[in-house]
Design a protein around this motif. Structure first.
Motif, PDB file in Angstrom:
ATOM      1  N   PHE A 124       3.546   5.800  -2.928  1.00 40.38           N
ATOM      2  CA  PHE A 124       4.739   6.479  -3.426  1.00 40.38           C
ATOM      3  C   PHE A 124       4.638   6.700  -4.934  1.00 40.38           C
ATOM      4  O   PHE A 124       4.912   7.798  -5.430  1.00 40.38           O
ATOM      5  CB  PHE A 124       5.980   5.638  -3.105  1.00 40.38           C
ATOM      6  CG  PHE A 124       7.259   6.212  -3.644  1.00 40.38           C
ATOM      7  CD1 PHE A 124       7.986   7.147  -2.914  1.00 40.38           C
ATOM      8  CD2 PHE A 124       7.748   5.816  -4.880  1.00 40.38           C
ATOM      9  CE1 PHE A 124       9.170   7.680  -3.410  1.00 40.38           C
ATOM     10  CE2 PHE A 124       8.932   6.339  -5.383  1.00 40.38           C
ATOM     11  CZ  PHE A 124       9.634   7.282  -4.644  1.00 40.38           C
ATOM     12  N   VAL A 125       4.246   5.670  -5.663  1.00 39.51           N
ATOM     13  CA  VAL A 125       4.127   5.779  -7.122  1.00 39.51           C
ATOM     14  C   VAL A 125       3.086   6.827  -7.503  1.00 39.51           C
ATOM     15  O   VAL A 125       3.285   7.595  -8.459  1.00 39.51           O
ATOM     16  CB  VAL A 125       3.769   4.406  -7.730  1.00 39.51           C
ATOM     17  CG1 VAL A 125       3.446   4.541  -9.219  1.00 39.51           C
ATOM     18  CG2 VAL A 125       4.907   3.417  -7.524  1.00 39.51           C
ATOM     19  N   GLU A 126       1.989   6.869  -6.773  1.00 41.92           N
ATOM     20  CA  GLU A 126       0.928   7.831  -7.077  1.00 41.92           C
ATOM     21  C   GLU A 126       1.338   9.264  -6.739  1.00 41.92           C
ATOM     22  O   GLU A 126       1.035  10.198  -7.489  1.00 41.92           O
ATOM     23  CB  GLU A 126      -0.346   7.463  -6.296  1.00 41.92           C
ATOM     24  CG  GLU A 126      -0.985   6.155  -6.765  1.00 41.92           C
ATOM     25  CD  GLU A 126      -2.089   5.691  -5.823  1.00 41.92           C
ATOM     26  OE1 GLU A 126      -2.292   6.358  -4.771  1.00 41.92           O
ATOM     27  OE2 GLU A 126      -2.737   4.668  -6.116  1.00 41.92           O
ATOM     28  N   GLU A 127       2.019   9.446  -5.622  1.00 37.58           N
ATOM     29  CA  GLU A 127       2.338  10.797  -5.150  1.00 37.58           C
ATOM     30  C   GLU A 127       3.575  11.396  -5.809  1.00 37.58           C
ATOM     31  O   GLU A 127       3.666  12.615  -5.976  1.00 37.58           O
ATOM     32  CB  GLU A 127       2.528  10.784  -3.629  1.00 37.58           C
ATOM     33  CG  GLU A 127       1.248  10.475  -2.861  1.00 37.58           C
ATOM     34  CD  GLU A 127       1.464  10.503  -1.359  1.00 37.58           C
ATOM     35  OE1 GLU A 127       2.603  10.813  -0.925  1.00 37.58           O
ATOM     36  OE2 GLU A 127       0.499  10.206  -0.614  1.00 37.58           O
ATOM     37  N   LEU A 129      14.575   4.571  -3.649  1.00 36.10           N
ATOM     38  CA  LEU A 129      13.860   5.686  -3.036  1.00 36.10           C
ATOM     39  C   LEU A 129      12.453   5.272  -2.594  1.00 36.10           C
ATOM     40  O   LEU A 129      11.959   5.735  -1.565  1.00 36.10           O
ATOM     41  CB  LEU A 129      13.790   6.858  -4.009  1.00 36.10           C
ATOM     42  CG  LEU A 129      15.145   7.521  -4.311  1.00 36.10           C
ATOM     43  CD1 LEU A 129      15.001   8.573  -5.408  1.00 36.10           C
ATOM     44  CD2 LEU A 129      15.729   8.142  -3.048  1.00 36.10           C
ATOM     45  N   MET A 130      11.823   4.404  -3.360  1.00 36.23           N
ATOM     46  CA  MET A 130      10.500   3.920  -2.982  1.00 36.23           C
ATOM     47  C   MET A 130      10.565   3.138  -1.672  1.00 36.23           C
ATOM     48  O   MET A 130       9.724   3.312  -0.782  1.00 36.23           O
ATOM     49  CB  MET A 130       9.915   3.040  -4.094  1.00 36.23           C
ATOM     50  CG  MET A 130       8.515   2.511  -3.794  1.00 36.23           C
ATOM     51  SD  MET A 130       7.817   1.574  -5.190  1.00 36.23           S
ATOM     52  CE  MET A 130       8.843   0.099  -5.137  1.00 36.23           C
ATOM     53  N   ASN A 131      11.581   2.298  -1.539  1.00 31.79           N
ATOM     54  CA  ASN A 131      11.695   1.504  -0.320  1.00 31.79           C
ATOM     55  C   ASN A 131      12.108   2.347   0.879  1.00 31.79           C
ATOM     56  O   ASN A 131      11.735   2.032   2.015  1.00 31.79           O
ATOM     57  CB  ASN A 131      12.676   0.347  -0.540  1.00 31.79           C
ATOM     58  CG  ASN A 131      12.034  -0.830  -1.242  1.00 31.79           C
ATOM     59  OD1 ASN A 131      11.438  -1.696  -0.627  1.00 31.79           O
ATOM     60  ND2 ASN A 131      12.134  -0.845  -2.572  1.00 31.79           N
ATOM     61  N   LYS A 132      12.863   3.424   0.646  1.00 31.58           N
ATOM     62  CA  LYS A 132      13.172   4.351   1.727  1.00 31.58           C
ATOM     63  C   LYS A 132      11.890   5.023   2.224  1.00 31.58           C
ATOM     64  O   LYS A 132      11.697   5.219   3.429  1.00 31.58           O
ATOM     65  CB  LYS A 132      14.174   5.401   1.244  1.00 31.58           C
ATOM     66  CG  LYS A 132      15.607   4.939   1.265  1.00 31.58           C
ATOM     67  CD  LYS A 132      16.070   4.638   2.683  1.00 31.58           C
ATOM     68  CE  LYS A 132      17.483   4.155   2.751  1.00 31.58           C
ATOM     69  NZ  LYS A 132      17.898   3.793   4.127  1.00 31.58           N
ATOM     70  N   LYS A 175       0.828  -1.208   0.000  1.00 32.74           N
ATOM     71  CA  LYS A 175       0.000   0.000   0.000  1.00 32.74           C
ATOM     72  C   LYS A 175       0.860   1.255   0.000  1.00 32.74           C
ATOM     73  O   LYS A 175       0.589   2.220  -0.727  1.00 32.74           O
ATOM     74  CB  LYS A 175      -0.931   0.006   1.222  1.00 32.74           C
ATOM     75  CG  LYS A 175      -2.093  -0.974   1.121  1.00 32.74           C
ATOM     76  CD  LYS A 175      -2.945  -0.921   2.379  1.00 32.74           C
ATOM     77  CE  LYS A 175      -4.105  -1.908   2.299  1.00 32.74           C
ATOM     78  NZ  LYS A 175      -4.920  -1.903   3.547  1.00 32.74           N
ATOM     79  N   LEU A 176       1.916   1.251   0.789  1.00 32.29           N
ATOM     80  CA  LEU A 176       2.810   2.401   0.842  1.00 32.29           C
ATOM     81  C   LEU A 176       3.587   2.560  -0.462  1.00 32.29           C
ATOM     82  O   LEU A 176       3.824   3.674  -0.922  1.00 32.29           O
ATOM     83  CB  LEU A 176       3.775   2.257   2.020  1.00 32.29           C
ATOM     84  CG  LEU A 176       3.153   2.416   3.410  1.00 32.29           C
ATOM     85  CD1 LEU A 176       4.156   2.047   4.494  1.00 32.29           C
ATOM     86  CD2 LEU A 176       2.666   3.860   3.614  1.00 32.29           C
ATOM     87  N   ALA A 177       3.984   1.449  -1.058  1.00 34.51           N
ATOM     88  CA  ALA A 177       4.684   1.506  -2.343  1.00 34.51           C
ATOM     89  C   ALA A 177       3.770   2.104  -3.417  1.00 34.51           C
ATOM     90  O   ALA A 177       4.207   2.942  -4.222  1.00 34.51           O
ATOM     91  CB  ALA A 177       5.152   0.112  -2.748  1.00 34.51           C
TER      92      ALA A 177
END
Length: 257
Positions: free
Chosen positions: A28-31, A214-217, A23-25
């Motif tokens: 990140f892609v959306e934002e 960066l996504m995983n951070k 969900k967080l990943a």
């Protein structure tokens, strides 16, 4: 009974954790779309050719090699790869005035080392009488790269290393009645075109590693902020298929101390 309940509880925690990461990943892609990313590569790479004492020679794969062309190939492939993730790549006019914050990123390939060497490969042949081994020197191009990334703050130096090697194949034709065998091998030697195509591959891989790092951070920071824990699961995103998956082959940047 207690063991069963513990396993069920553990499974539920792991399932919830995985759902949270994904969900967080996705968030990140959306934002983080159309983020400006300043990308700088070095003017030159550190190119070396190692002499192999055992074979009394060195690889000729880097003869007529152009490091300028190779860096251009990697840069163009890297920029195209980042754009596939929805990022806006540009070359800054003035390094000292680059705007950097959480929505303005800066990527610096601080060093690239290209080494040509001969790597010994040992091929084995097993039979009912005895075992044989054959050794061959294969051309190897090793490319090591050091990245520095700032997405509002400097991340640890990130490292990636990859090898391009001659393609080796062998086969054995065995005569059952005479118990004789015919051993044959073939070496498809790498050429300049293969090395530049390797540069295209590296650019795409570096772009994927950059974005996914960066996504995983982001996922890690948000989990710590919202849930006070994080996991070792590493999520990757494929922008072409718009698919999320877990990295099981450890294909990512390595953080250096």
């Amino acid at each position: 009974m207690k063991k069963t309940l513990f396993l069920i509880a553990l499974s539920m925690v792991l399932f919830t954790s995985c759902n949270t990461e994904l969900k967080l990943a996705k968030r990140f892609v959306e934002e983080y779309q159309n983020i400006p990313v300043a990308v700088l590569f070095p003017e030159a790479a550190d190119v070396k050719v190692e002499y192999n004492v055992k074979y009394g020679k060195q690889t000729e794969a880097l003869n007529d090699f152009s490091q300028d062309l190779f860096l251009d190939v990697v840069y163009n492939s890297y920029a195209e790869g980042l754009r596939d993730f929805g990022l806006d790549v540009y070359i800054p006019e003035n390094v000292d005035s680059i705007l950097v914050d959480s929505v303005h990123w800066y990527v610096l390939l601080s060093q690239m080392e290209i080494v040509g060497r001969l790597t010994e490969y040992e091929d084995y042949l097993f039979s009912d009488r005895t075992d044989y081994s054959y050794k061959y020197p294969l051309n190897t191009i090793n490319v090591a790269s050091w990245f520095e990334i700032n997405n509002g703050q400097w991340q640890p130096v990130l490292f990636s290393e990859n090898n391009l090697i001659d393609k080796f194949t062998s086969k054995v034709d065995y005569d059952f009645w005479s118990t004789n065998f015919d051993y044959q091998y073939n070496i498809d030697t790498i050429g300049l075109e293969d090395i530049y195509n390797f540069g295209v591959y590296l650019g795409k891989q570096y772009a994927s590693c950059t974005y996914n790092y960066l996504m995983n951070k982001f996922v890690e920071n948000e989990m710590l902020k919202e849930y006070y824990y994080t996991t070792d699961q590493y999520v990757k995103y494929d922008p072409k298929q718009k698919r999320f998956f877990y990295d099981v082959y450890d294909e990512r940047f390595k953080e250096l101390d």
